[in-house]
Design an enzyme around this catalytic site. Structure first.
Site, PDB file in Angstrom:
ATOM      1  CG  ASP A  98      -8.613  -1.133   3.930  1.00 20.20           C
ATOM      2  OD1 ASP A  98      -9.828  -0.645   4.367  1.00 20.20           O
ATOM      3  OD2 ASP A  98      -7.673  -1.036   4.618  1.00 20.20           O
ATOM      4  CD1 TRP A 129      -2.852   1.563   0.571  1.00 18.65           C
ATOM      5  CD2 TRP A 129      -1.345   2.538   1.876  1.00 18.65           C
ATOM      6  NE1 TRP A 129      -3.124   2.922   0.728  1.00 18.65           N
ATOM      7  CE2 TRP A 129      -2.079   3.586   1.713  1.00 18.65           C
ATOM      8  CE3 TRP A 129      -0.195   2.731   3.165  1.00 18.65           C
ATOM      9  CZ2 TRP A 129      -2.200   4.782   2.120  1.00 18.65           C
ATOM     10  CZ3 TRP A 129      -0.437   4.211   3.681  1.00 18.65           C
ATOM     11  CH2 TRP A 129      -1.096   4.945   3.217  1.00 18.65           C
ATOM     12  CG  ASP A 165     -10.779   7.170  10.222  1.00 18.09           C
ATOM     13  OD1 ASP A 165      -9.587   7.496   9.857  1.00 18.09           O
ATOM     14  OD2 ASP A 165     -11.200   6.617  11.193  1.00 18.09           O
ATOM     15  CE  LYS A 200      -6.758   5.790   2.607  1.00 24.12           C
ATOM     16  NZ  LYS A 200      -5.681   6.055   3.623  1.00 24.12           N
ATOM     17  CG  ASP A 241      -5.646  -1.458   7.968  1.00 29.20           C
ATOM     18  OD1 ASP A 241      -4.980  -0.743   8.940  1.00 29.20           O
ATOM     19  OD2 ASP A 241      -5.478  -0.945   6.765  1.00 29.20           O
ATOM     20  CG  HIS A 246      -8.798   1.926   1.337  1.00 32.80           C
ATOM     21  ND1 HIS A 246      -7.364   1.222   1.322  1.00 32.80           N
ATOM     22  CD2 HIS A 246      -8.831   2.454   2.722  1.00 32.80           C
ATOM     23  CE1 HIS A 246      -6.659   1.540   2.269  1.00 32.80           C
ATOM     24  NE2 HIS A 246      -7.478   2.168   3.186  1.00 32.80           N
ATOM     25  CD  GLU A 248      -4.458  -1.625   1.952  1.00 34.73           C
ATOM     26  OE1 GLU A 248      -3.569  -1.813   2.279  1.00 34.73           O
ATOM     27  OE2 GLU A 248      -5.579  -1.117   2.718  1.00 34.73           O
ATOM     28  CG  ASP A 262      -7.846   3.509   9.060  1.00 33.49           C
ATOM     29  OD1 ASP A 262      -7.534   2.201   8.438  1.00 33.49           O
ATOM     30  OD2 ASP A 262      -7.436   4.434   8.241  1.00 33.49           O
ATOM     31  CG  HIS A 300      -6.136  -4.341   5.074  1.00 28.94           C
ATOM     32  ND1 HIS A 300      -5.163  -3.268   4.993  1.00 28.94           N
ATOM     33  CD2 HIS A 300      -5.361  -5.591   5.389  1.00 28.94           C
ATOM     34  CE1 HIS A 300      -4.018  -3.649   4.925  1.00 28.94           C
ATOM     35  NE2 HIS A 300      -4.081  -4.975   5.275  1.00 28.94           N
TER      36      HIS A 300
END
Ligand code: RNT
Ligand code: ZN
Length: 417
Positions: free
Chosen positions: A257, A184, A292, A225, A324, A260, A223, A294, A284
């Site tokens: 993820d 990433w 955000d 995003k 993650d 993302h 990965e 995460d 992830h």
């Protein structure tokens, strides 16, 4: 000793065609890769007051974060003592353990800098997954790494990628299980680009250079995003870029993820789409919240949808589940335990669903029955089966693990400076 609530739950599930024992057995052997970086707010061990950059951010100042390898390992051990099932640890290159004052640049990292982690993994029966660290470093210039037009910068990060794959191969060899090695990069632009193609062509070249060496036991992935903080206008490693890259490079996979993508997209639907074309789909799992990506994983519909796709696509062995997230505003050990257990609960819920029956209803266009049955399943007694899982795995029930973490906080975490 048999647990009455569990026995009743088992009968109810049997009545809809679900074998609870089979579900428990499958859950017990499904590995979850636990990210080391929740324990120290993604700082790593390179320098004590390291700063997190690259479009990702932790917020909060909860006391007790791990500052050294020994502290991070102790905290991780405390967390996994409260989590059943098969666990793996997911490391970043910035967590190299240097001994006797020796240091190595990121492009010169070697397996020996991760020996302490191999010893730790062996002691705790863990596999190790790995990530080159393309952020929080002075060689990230103007927010760019593998896509940089500055050849010195680009070559530095290519060397880092190559070094990290060799470290992943070392993990695989030492531990007798694959090592997922995930690229990433933060590369992107804050404002409207003049050139969207050039950076992507350079990234493609860099990836080709990094993946050139054939290494046993390493599963490579990339990965994507949609945007990062301070990198709102353009992300070089977009979803289409990496999906197409993986599809055209056997042995390289596209890591999903779920934080993302565009907020109204349901990332779980990517799992069946990818499984049509790939024999492996790394994940992830996180919890996006507005800007955000995460937050600590909760047992919400997004998570349940992800688990449902994994299970009903027969993906328990093909989908590599990793977590993650990073929250610096709460007890970090609790953040780990809560998130991993939620992932397992979601999987259990999916394993306790009669997918074959529902599938027939869909194929026979019996949509009224399908909807009513899907709704009825929501109030099945999953909790009793979960408690049984915890008991069989010798880990505390939901109401029992937090006091253990709080005791650890009082005795260990709060004593850190
Ligand atoms: C960042 C990516 C990446 C990182 C970790 C620390 O947006 O999700 O996976 O979170 O590598
Ligand atoms: Zn991620």
């Amino acid at each position: 000793m048999s647990n009455a609530a569990f026995e009743l739950a088992k009968e109810r599930y049997a009545s809809v065609g679900v074998d609870v024992e089979k579900a428990l057995a499958l859950l017990g052997k499904t590995p979850i890769s636990i990210h080391c970086w929740q324990g120290d707010d993604v700082i790593g061990f390179e320098n004590a007051d390291g700063e997190l950059t690259g479009g990702i951010q932790t917020t909060g100042n909860y006391p007790g974060k791990a500052r050294t390898p020994a502290e991070l390992m102790a905290d991780f051990e405390k967390a996994i003592s409260l989590i059943g099932g098969v666990k793996r640890i997911n490391l970043h290159a910035s967590y190299a353990v240097f001994e006797n004052g020796e240091k190595a640049e990121r492009d010169a990292l070697e397996p020996k800098h991760f020996k302490a982690w191999v010893d730790f993994a062996k002691k705790n029966g863990l596999g190790i997954d790995f990530n080159p660290t393309y952020f929080s470093h002075p060689m990230v210039r103007d927010g760019l790494t593998l896509s940089s037009p500055d050849e010195e910068v680009r070559a530095y990060w290519v060397r880092h990628g190559i070094a990290c794959r060799r470290i992943a191969a070392y993990f695989a060899k030492e531990l007798g299980t694959h090592s997922l090695c995930n690229v990433w990069i933060p590369d992107g632009l804050k404002d409207v680009p003049a050139d969207r193609l050039g950076p992507r062509m350079r990234l493609k070249k860099s990836l080709d250079e990094i993946f050139a060496e054939k290494l046993d036991g390493v599963i490579d992935c990339v990965e994507s995003k949609v945007f990062g903080i301070g990198l709102e206008a353009y992300t070089v490693g977009s979803n289409e870029f990496y999906t197409a890259y993986a599809a055209s490079h056997p042995g390289v996979y596209n890591l999903i993820d779920n934080g993302h993508y565009h907020p109204s997209e349901d990332a779980s639907d990517k799992i069946p789409a990818m499984l049509c074309h790939f024999d492996c789909v790394p994940l992830h799992v996180t919890r996006p919240m507005r800007w955000d990506s995460d937050h600590v994983v909760r047992l919400n519909d997004d998570l349940k949808n992800i688990a449902t796709e994994i299970v009903r696509c027969d993906g328990l062995e093909k989908v590599l589940i990793g977590l993650d997230y990073f929250d610096a505003s709460i007890n970090r050990v609790a953040a780990w335990v809560c998130g991993v257990r939620n992932m397992q609960k979601a999987l259990l819920d999916a394993l306790l669903t009669p997918h074959a029956v529902l599938c027939i209803l869909q194929d026979e266009s019996r949509f009224t029955e399908l909807m009513v049955m899907q709704e009825a399943l929501k109030t099945m007694p999953m909790g009793a089966v979960w408690e049984e899982f915890c008991a069989r795995q010798n880990v505390p029930a939901d109401s029992e693990w937090l006091p253990v973490v709080m005791k650890y906080e009082k005795e260990v975490l709060l004593k850190r400076g």
